[in-house]
Design an enzyme around this catalytic site. Structure first.
Site, PDB file in Angstrom:
ATOM      1  N   HIS A 150      -1.955   2.494  13.136  1.00  0.00           N
ATOM      2  CA  HIS A 150      -1.144   2.463  14.365  1.00  0.00           C
ATOM      3  C   HIS A 150       0.194   1.725  14.193  1.00  0.00           C
ATOM      4  O   HIS A 150       1.055   1.810  15.047  1.00  0.00           O
ATOM      5  CB  HIS A 150      -1.941   1.916  15.556  1.00  0.00           C
ATOM      6  CG  HIS A 150      -2.203   0.437  15.546  1.00  0.00           C
ATOM      7  ND1 HIS A 150      -2.720  -0.223  16.643  1.00  0.00           N
ATOM      8  CD2 HIS A 150      -2.048  -0.510  14.583  1.00  0.00           C
ATOM      9  CE1 HIS A 150      -2.850  -1.517  16.359  1.00  0.00           C
ATOM     10  NE2 HIS A 150      -2.459  -1.715  15.125  1.00  0.00           N
ATOM     11  N   PHE A 179       0.807  -1.238   0.000  1.00  0.00           N
ATOM     12  CA  PHE A 179       0.000   0.000   0.000  1.00  0.00           C
ATOM     13  C   PHE A 179       0.835   1.282   0.000  1.00  0.00           C
ATOM     14  O   PHE A 179       0.296   2.365  -0.163  1.00  0.00           O
ATOM     15  CB  PHE A 179      -1.093  -0.011   1.073  1.00  0.00           C
ATOM     16  CG  PHE A 179      -0.705  -0.349   2.496  1.00  0.00           C
ATOM     17  CD1 PHE A 179       0.404   0.179   3.120  1.00  0.00           C
ATOM     18  CD2 PHE A 179      -1.543  -1.197   3.235  1.00  0.00           C
ATOM     19  CE1 PHE A 179       0.706  -0.126   4.441  1.00  0.00           C
ATOM     20  CE2 PHE A 179      -1.253  -1.511   4.567  1.00  0.00           C
ATOM     21  CZ  PHE A 179      -0.122  -0.971   5.160  1.00  0.00           C
TER      22      PHE A 179
END
Ligand SMILES: C[S@@+](CC[C@H](N)C(=O)[O-])C[C@H]1O[C@@H](n2cnc3c(N)ncnc32)[C@H](O)[C@@H]1O
Length: 338
Positions: free
Chosen positions: A246, A228
């Site tokens: 996170h 990604f």
């Protein structure tokens, strides 16, 4: 009255509870490691039989098994011990949903909390970027263990997420960093007409296919292999990022949010889920503790406040932000591309 005779002004009970929480964790994970739950699966046994099968000394065996009853991992009917449904699902090593190994990996790194706090460095030896995952999970078995751990966490939020957001206007979604598709499956089960997809690293494909077969969903969710940070996000009306931001530092989070904005059509929605910290940073303890865990497992990751998340989304151009508590310290923030 002398000071020695004064009763303490505060009760030690909260501290005592914290101290014994470690005993509970260690008892359950030791039982998983010994194979208590695997041995008892479909074969209830008495304390003596179980101790003999597991080669345990009789002195502690009965207390060990009865502690597991008191902790809700076993039941005892007459003389026979049985797994509870919780232990059967998550702690029987013969099941794909086994998380004993995943949970035990935390012990060694939490022993190094001081080192992490002194240095700011993660307490594992894996690299940054996509290497953080690919160096750590080199085999299908390692991905299986890791994604079982992810399912144990996302399994608590999937059904809530399926209800907490109005999916009726969404025709397609992709779960970005969606692991072996467990969260996407929970959404699809509640909204079977949606076109569902998962984007994750190519190495995850075998465990994704395996999990889809186990859920009876083969061919129902599209797997998009990719990185990604390097590849554009797939076309979809909604993109989900659950327990993804996170893992990364602020710069990378903003990069992912901006990539989602570019990929979404006008009116498209980004859904972000993480154990977010309250804006005043006084809780919840669960989110702050997982933030310390991220300190030890990632080079730059941490939990973050809802205000932080809102600021990244707004900077990327998103509007119409909403916030929903999903339980287990997880917050959903949705944002729309106008
Ligand atoms: C902490 S897990 C969260 C999994 C899942 N979304 C959940 O909520 O349980 C992060 C996921 O991001 C994936 N991931 C990490 N780096 C990636 C990259 N560069 N490109 C695509 N996926 C990546 C990992 O393989 C992993 O499945």
């Amino acid at each position: 009255m002398t000071s020695e005779m004064t009763a303490p002004a505060v009760s030690a009970e909260p501290l005592w509870r914290l101290g014994t929480a470690y005993f509970s964790r260690k008892t359950v994970l030791t039982a998983a490691e010994f194979g208590v739950f695997t041995t008892l699966s479909g074969a209830p046994a008495s304390a003596d039989e179980l101790a003999e099968r597991l080669e345990l000394h009789p002195r502690g065996a009965r207390d060990f098994f009865d502690t597991l009853v008191a902790l809700g991992m076993l039941t005892r009917e007459g003389e026979l011990y049985h797994n509870t449904p919780l232990a059967e699902h998550y702690l029987n090593a013969e099941r794909a949903s086994y998380v004993g190994a995943f949970l035990s990996t935390a012990d060694a790194r939490w022993d190094k909390l001081v080192d992490a706090l002194k240095t700011g460095d993660p307490q594992n030896r894996w690299g940054a970027g996509a290497q953080m995952f690919t160096e750590q999970y080199r085999t299908t078995a390692a991905w299986r263990n890791f994604t079982a751990g992810m399912d144990y966490l996302n399994g608590m939020i999937g059904p809530v997420l399926a209800e907490a957001f109005d999916w009726s206007t969404v025709r397609s979604f992709v779960d970005v960093g969606g692991a072996r598709g467990n969260l996407a499956a929970a959404i699809l089960r509640a909204h079977p007409d949606i076109e569902a997809g998962v984007l994750d690293l190519p190495d995850v494909a075998p465990v994704f296919e395996e999990h889809m077969a186990e859920l009876g969903l083969t061919g129902k969710i599209t797997f998009h292999p990719g990185n990604f940070f390097e590849n554009p996000m797939p076309d979809a009306q909604a993109l989900v990022m659950s327990h993804v931001l996170h893992d990364w530092g602020v710069e990378e989070r903003e990069q992912l949010v901006a990539a989602a904005y570019r990929a979404l059509p006008s009116g498209g929605i980004l859904l972000i889920v993480d154990p977010m910290i309250d804006d005043d940073r006084q809780g919840p303890a669960g989110a702050l503790l997982t933030s310390l865990n991220m300190l030890m497992v990632t080079p730059h990751g941490s939990e973050y406040t809802r205000a932080d998340c809102r600021s990244w989304l707004e900077r990327a151009g998103f509007t119409g932000l909403t916030e929903t508590d999903l339980g287990t310290h997880n917050t959903l923030i949705t944002a729309r591309k106008s």
